[in-house]
Design an enzyme around this catalytic site. Structure first.
Site, mmCIF file in Angstrom:
data_model
loop_
_atom_site.group_PDB
_atom_site.id
_atom_site.type_symbol
_atom_site.label_atom_id
_atom_site.label_comp_id
_atom_site.label_asym_id
_atom_site.label_seq_id
_atom_site.Cartn_x
_atom_site.Cartn_y
_atom_site.Cartn_z
ATOM 1 N N CYS A 35 0.827 -1.198 0.000
ATOM 2 C CA CYS A 35 0.000 0.000 0.000
ATOM 3 C C CYS A 35 0.867 1.256 0.000
ATOM 4 O O CYS A 35 1.416 1.615 -1.029
ATOM 5 C CB CYS A 35 -0.981 -0.062 1.171
ATOM 6 N N HIS A 48 -3.476 -5.180 0.625
ATOM 7 C CA HIS A 48 -2.833 -5.695 1.844
ATOM 8 C C HIS A 48 -2.862 -7.224 1.844
ATOM 9 O O HIS A 48 -3.797 -7.812 2.400
ATOM 10 C CB HIS A 48 -3.563 -5.172 3.079
ATOM 11 N N GLU A 79 -1.307 -9.277 3.603
ATOM 12 C CA GLU A 79 -1.194 -9.867 4.944
ATOM 13 C C GLU A 79 -2.562 -10.202 5.541
ATOM 14 O O GLU A 79 -2.677 -11.071 6.395
ATOM 15 C CB GLU A 79 -0.414 -8.920 5.875
HETATM 16 N N1 GLN Z 1 -1.930 6.754 2.990
HETATM 17 C C1 GLN Z 1 -2.043 5.993 1.789
HETATM 18 C C2 GLN Z 1 -3.418 6.148 1.162
HETATM 19 O O1 GLN Z 1 -4.345 6.556 1.801
HETATM 20 C C3 GLN Z 1 -1.720 4.525 2.020
HETATM 21 C C4 GLN Z 1 -2.683 3.831 2.905
HETATM 22 C C5 GLN Z 1 -2.184 2.508 3.385
HETATM 23 O O2 GLN Z 1 -0.995 2.223 3.328
HETATM 24 N N2 GLN Z 1 -3.061 1.666 3.898
HETATM 25 O O3 GLN Z 1 -3.590 5.826 0.014
#
Ligand code: GLN
Length: 550
Positions: A387, A513, A515
Site C-alpha cells: 500500500c 494488503h 497480509e
Molecule cells: N496513505 C495511503 C493512502 O491513503 C496509504 C494507505 C495505506 O498504506 N493503507 O492511500
C-alpha cells in the site's frame, strides 16, 4: 430451527486486567470445534463509542483489520480468520458506537414511537440481535463464539454483560456457555500464586447475574491442585472447569495445549454437542514446523509505528505462516523510518535479507522509507511494498530513475509538480472520514510473466484494500519506459495493483494488503515468495562474501 440443529453460543469475558488474550482463546476454542467438524463463527463486541476502529490511531488501537466486505474492524478478527480459516464480515464486529447509532436512527424513524428509548431493553435488544445475526445465514452456524472486549467491572461493558444475561435466559442454559479469562499473578516476594483477583472478578460477574462455566487462568507457572480447588470453591464451578492458560512461545500452540488439557471435550459436553474425535493433524504439523525451522532470514520492516507491534499484527503473523512454508525462521528487524531520515540506510540494512514497507498514513517518516527503498532497489535486496510501501516505491523510482525530482504523493505534498500518487476523482470529493477509503476486496488481474503470477499461480486474484490514494495513470508511460512493470491492474477501473522491477532479483509493490488474507494453514503466496527470495538473497550474499555475517 429443529432442536437437533440449534446453534450454541459461547461468551468470552475477561477480568482482572486487559490484554489477557481473549481473542486468541476464543480463536483456539473455535479451532478445536472446527477440528471436530462443527461450523463456527466468532463475533467481537467492542465497548467503545467509535463506530469502528478506522478513525483511531494505530497507537491507540493497533491494526485495523479489513474484511472482504470492506468493514474496518478490530484486530482480533484477524486472529479469528487465521485460526478458524473462515472469512469474517461486518457482522462479526459490533461496537457500542454502531449499536447506539442504529438504535438512535430507528428512534428518528419513529420505530419506537410513544416509548422512552432505554439501555434496557433497546440497547440490549440490539446487542442480542447482532449476536443472532452473526450466527444466522443461509445455513446457521453450529457454534457462535462471542468475545466481549474490555474488562469485567468497566462501566462501558455493562450493557453487553446484561445482554448476555438476558440471552442466556431466553436461549436456555443448555445452549449458552460462559468462559471467563482471568489472571493468577505470582508474587515473587512471597513465592505465592494469588487467586483473590480471580475471585473478585467472578464476584463482579455474578453481581450482574453471570456465572462462568469455565475459567481460563493466565499464569506464568503451573496451577497446583490446591489452588485449582480453591478457585473452584470460591467461584462455584467444578475444579475440572478451571484451566491454566500458561504463557507460550507461539500463539498457534494454544489450541493444542487446550486440547491436551481437555478444554475441547469439556466445551462439547457442556453444550451437549455430539462428541467427535478432533482432527488437528495439519495444525499439529504447522506448529511442529514453526518450532523446527531449518533456515533463517532477517527482514527489515520500516514504518512509523514500529514500537507498537500490534499495529502490524497481520504482517507479523503472515511472516510466521510464510516462514513455515519455507521451513525458515523469519526474524523481523524493526526500523523507525524517522531514524533512517537522520542516517544513511546502509547503517541499518547491512544485516538484513529483505525490506518490507508496510501501509501507513501521513507525511512523517516518508523520506526515510523512500531512502530505504532506494537502497533495496540499488543493492538487489528483496523488497515488498504494501500500500503506502508501493506508493513510496513509485515515488522513489520516479525521482531517481525517471528524473522527476520532485515527484510525490499529493497526500504529502499537495503542490507537487509530479503527483505520481494522487487521489482519484471518486475520493477527491469525500469529506467524511469514517469508512470512506477504498475498502475491502477488489479484483486484480496479473500478468503471466510476473513474480506475482509465480506466487499466486493464477491470473485473477482478489485481495483487500484500505487506502485513498492511487498510482496516477498519467505517469505510467515514463515509469514503464524506465523498466517499472505494471504486473497487476484492477480489471474494472484499470488502477495499478502490482508493480515489479524485472531487473531486480525480487522487487514487488502491491496497492492491496496481502497480509490480511494470510492464514495459519494457507500463507499469503506473496509473503511466501518474498521469504523465499530473502533466503536466496542470503545465500547469494554470503556466497559472494557480501552482506554481514548472519
Ligand atoms: N496513505 C495511503 C493512502 O491513503 C496509504 C494507505 C495505506 O498504506 N493503507 O492511500
Amino acid at each position: 430451527m429443529s432442536d437437533a440443529h440449534r446453534t450454541k453460543y459461547i461468551f468470552f469475558t475477561g477480568g482482572v486486567v486487559s490484554s489477557l488474550g481473549k481473542g486468541i482463546a476464543a480463536s483456539s476454542i473455535g479451532r478445536l470445534l472446527k477440528a471436530r467438524g462443527y461450523s463456527v463463527t466468532i463475533i467481537k463486541l467492542d465497548p467503545y463509542i467509535n463506530v469502528d476502529p478506522g478513525t483511531m490511531s494505530p497507537f491507540q488501537h493497533g491494526e485495523v483489520f479489513v474484511t472482504d466486505d470492506g468493514a474496518e474492524t478490530d484486530l482480533d478478527l484477524g486472529h479469528y480468520e487465521r485460526f478458524i480459516d473462515t472469512n469474517m464480515s461486518r457482522h462479526n464486529n459490533a461496537t457500542t458506537g454502531q449499536i447506539y447509532y442504529d438504535v438512535i436512527m430507528r428512534e428518528r424513524r419513529g420505530v419506537y414511537l410513544g416509548k422512552t428509548v432505554q439501555v434496557i431493553p433497546h440497547i440490549t435488544d440490539e446487542i442480542k440481535r447482532r449476536i443472532l445475526q452473526a450466527g444466522a445465514g443461509d445455513k446457521p452456524f453450529d457454534v457462535v463464539l462471542i468475545e466481549v472486549g474490555g474488562t469485567v467491572g468497566d462501566i462501558e461493558s455493562l450493557p453487553f454483560l446484561e445482554a448476555i444475561r438476558q440471552f442466556t435466559m431466553e436461549h436456555g442454559y443448555a445452549h449458552v456457555m460462559n468462559v471467563h479469562l482471568t489472571l493468577i499473578p505470582y508474587l515473587h516476594a512471597s513465592g505465592e500464586m494469588k487467586t483473590k483477583p480471580t475471585q473478585h472478578s467472578v464476584m463482579k460477574l455474578r453481581e450482574i447475574g453471570l456465572q462462568p462455566d469455565m475459567l481460563l487462568c493466565r499464569t506464568e507457572l503451573p496451577i497446583s491442585q490446591d489452588a485449582r480447588e480453591k478457585i473452584a470453591l470460591f467461584c462455584s464451578l467444578p475444579p475440572e472447569m478451571v484451566f491454566e492458560a500458561r504463557d507460550v512461545d507461539s500463539i498457534y500452540a494454544i489450541p493444542l495445549l487446550f486440547e491436551e488439557a481437555g478444554v475441547g471435550q469439556r466445551v462439547v459436553n457442556r453444550l451437549g454437542l455430539e462428541p467427535r474425535e478432533p482432527d488437528l493433524s495439519r495444525w499439529r504439523q504447522f506448529v511442529r514446523r514453526i518450532k523446527n525451522p531449518t533456515a533463517f532470514c532477517r527482514i527489515a520492516v520500516c514504518g512509523k509505528y514500529t514500537n507498537l507491534h500490534d499495529s502490524y499484527k497481520s504482517i507479523i503473523e503472515a511472516f510466521v505462516h510464510a516462514g513455515v512454508e519455507n521451513d525458515a525462521k523469519v526474524e523481523l528487524k524493526w526500523l523507525d523510518s524517522e531514524e533512517i531520515e537522520k542516517k544513511d540506510p546502509d547503517a541499518f540494512m547491512q544485516d538484513v535479507n529483505g525490506l518490507l514497507i508496510p501501509g501507513g498514513f501521513g507525511e512523517r517518516g516518508i523520506e526515510g522509507k523512500i531512502a530505504a527503498i532506494r537502497f533495496a532497489r540499488e543493492q538487489g535486496l528483496p523488497f515488498l511494498g504494501i500500500c503506502l510501501g508501493l506508493q513510496c516505491a513509485v515515488i522513489e523510482f520516479s525521482r531517481n530513475r525517471c528524473g522527476l525530482e520532485e515527484a510525490n504523493s499529493t497526500e504529502f505534498n499537495p503542490a507537487t509538480p509530479h503527483p505520481v500518487i494522487d487521489l482519484m476523482e471518486t475520493q477527491a470529493s469525500v469529506v467524511q472520514k469514517g469508512g470512506t477509503m477504498r475498502l475491502g476486496a477488489y479484483r486484480c488481474q496479473l500478468q503471466k510473466n510476473s513474480l506475482a503470477y509465480k506466487a499466486y499461480k493464477k491470473t485473477e486474484i482478489s485481495e483487500r484494500h484500505r487506502h485513498r490514494y492511487e498510482v496516477n495513470n498519467a505517469y505510467l508511460q515514463p515509469l514503464q519506459a524506465q523498466g517499472l512493470k505494471i504486473a497487476g491492474i484492477n480489471p474494472e477501473n484499470k488502477l495499478v495493483e502490482v508493480i515489479e522491477l524485472p531487473e531486480h532479483p525480487w522487487f514487488v509493490g502491491v496497492q492491496y494488503h496481502p497480509e490480511l488474507k494470510s492464514r495459519a494453514l494457507a500463507a499469503s503466496p506473496l509473503f511466501r515468495e518474498f521469504v523465499a527470495a530473502a533466503l536466496r538473497c542470503k545465500l547469494g550474499r554470503s556466497e559472494n562474501g557480501g552482506g554481514a555475517a548472519f
